[in-house]
Design a protein around this motif. Structure first.
Motif: not given
Ligand code: ATP
Ligand code: MG
Length: 399
Positions: A351-365
């Motif tokens: 339940i805590f694992s997203p289906k589509r997790p961020m792979v290349t997050p924007n650092f500021e966001k």
């Protein structure tokens, strides 16, 4: 009263011999580590500069062997026979050692004799001892050839207060004595990777305390027991281990509520790093250690690691960063954590694992999302209510 020595071992160390002024520190640490693991034995360690002798007065020689085989800093060791300084007695002992070795190798053996004499009153020189003994042994055992350039086995003889004799060495694990690189905080999950990461940093001399994040009831009691079993597997290598079991459900639920679904994993990892830092602050930890490997999952890309590492100012050691899963598994098998790691209790509830997790997050966001979730109070609370377990380094006390 003279105590009776029941067994005698030569211990050879590798890299610690090279450490210049730090050598004494390393040596002291190694001796202390061996002794701590031989608590119920009576033993004395003498010698210096890369070569030590362990004298056993009470205890089980086999236990000593298993401790020496798993104490970092040791590259090799051998059981030493101490006998009277006369050639006939030396010959008998040497014969026994070579016979065993001949049998092990199927009937032929290229060997050499390495003799050393610190007792100059002994009537023969080192060279003469080697030649004379070589002749006698050659006449008594078939299949022996002397080969001084590329021997399969070296027979060592040292004449000091007594004659000390030993044959081939058993390999030790190498590395550096645990503790001489300070304390590290290992983030220990129930997976395959983090126990291997812990083993690798302990091998470089880092004494580890482990931290496990437990989100009951989303992660089961069995998952927690599995982590305790893994810590027990690591404890002998680490000279005992403190394990901190952190109740992580409240921070998890807040993250789930306030973070965007695709950022949940990263925010959670950052929260774990913060608590690991608290453990380090409390216990004088110098670094955090994780089982992350580049590109293994979405939270282990360079961009993700930049963010999850940004919430702590401690160095994060990720010894598996450049390793393939296959290589990691091989090490896990070798150190006997693999079978435990693959037991089917999921550490991280779906339940805590997203289906589509961020792979290349924007650092500021992602940093802004982390700030918005505002976890710090809950993280402190979780840390304060951790369960603290100490696991001793001795197998006997584990069951
Ligand atoms: P492992 O990496 O040990 O196989 P995993 O694959 O479940 O476990 P990842 O999702 O790859 O874990 O997490 C990366 C790293 O984060 C782990 O190697 C471990 O150091 C740390 N970690 C993850 N979950 C936990 C947890 N519940 N408790 C402590 N550390 C954790
Ligand atoms: Mg992993």
């Amino acid at each position: 009263m003279q105590r009776e020595m029941i067994a005698h071992f030569l211990i050879r160390v590798g890299e610690i011999g090279l450490k210049g002024e730090n050598r004494n520190l390393f040596e002291r640490q190694l001796k202390e580590n061996i002794k701590r693991r031989l608590k119920e034995c009576e033993a004395r360690i003498v010698g210096r500069r890369g070569r030590y002798f362990l004298e056993l007065y009470r205890g089980d020689p086999e236990q000593v062997e298993s401790v020496l085989a798993t104490t970092f800093g040791i590259v090799g060791f051998a059981r030493v026979r101490a006998v009277k300084k006369e050639l006939a007695t030396i010959e008998t002992e040497a014969l026994g050692i070579l016979k065993t070795e001949l049998e092990r190798r199927g009937g032929t053996l290229r060997y050499k004799i390495q003799a050393r004499r610190t007792d100059k009153s002994f009537p023969m020189s080192s060279y003469e001892i080697a030649v004379e003994l070589g002749n006698r042994l050659g006449a008594r055992l078939e299949g022996l050839t002397v080969d001084v350039k590329q021997p399969e086995c070296t027979l060592h003889i040292e004449l000091r207060d007594k004659a000390y004799i030993w044959g081939p060495q058993t390999e030790g694990p190498g590395g550096l004595p645990v503790g001489c690189a300070g304390k590290g905080i290992l983030l220990l999950s129930g997976g395959i990777d983090s126990p291997v990461a812990g083993y690798m940093m302990a091998k470089r001399g880092m004494k580890l305390d482990a931290v496990y994040f437990h989100a009951y009831p989303y992660t089961s009691e069995e998952a927690k027991q599995k982590v305790i079993s893994l810590a027990k597997k690591l404890a002998p290598w680490n000279g005992g281990m403190n394990l901190l079991i952190v109740p992580f459900t409240k921070p998890q639920l807040k993250i789930k509520e306030l973070a965007t679904p695709e950022s949940v994993t990263l925010v959670m990892r950052a929260g774990m790093m913060r608590i690991a830092q608290m453990a380090a602050d409390e216990r004088h930890g110098l670094a955090l250690v994780t089982g992350e490997a580049l590109s293994q999952v979405a939270s282990q890309t360079a961009q993700s690691l930049r963010f999850t590492g940004s919430v702590t100012d401690l160095p994060i050691f990720r010894p598996l960063i450049g390793m393939d899963k296959e290589e990691i598994i091989r090490t896990a098998e070798r150190i006997d954590t693999f079978e435990t790691s693959i037991l089917p209790y999921e550490d991280c509830c779906t339940i805590f694992s997203p289906k589509r997790p961020m792979v290349t997050p924007n650092f500021e966001k992602i940093s802004a999302i982390y700030a918005k979730v505002d976890l710090e109070d809950l993280l402190h609370e979780a840390f304060e209510s951790s369960e603290r377990v100490y696991i001793p380094p001795f197998k006997d006390e584990l069951e």
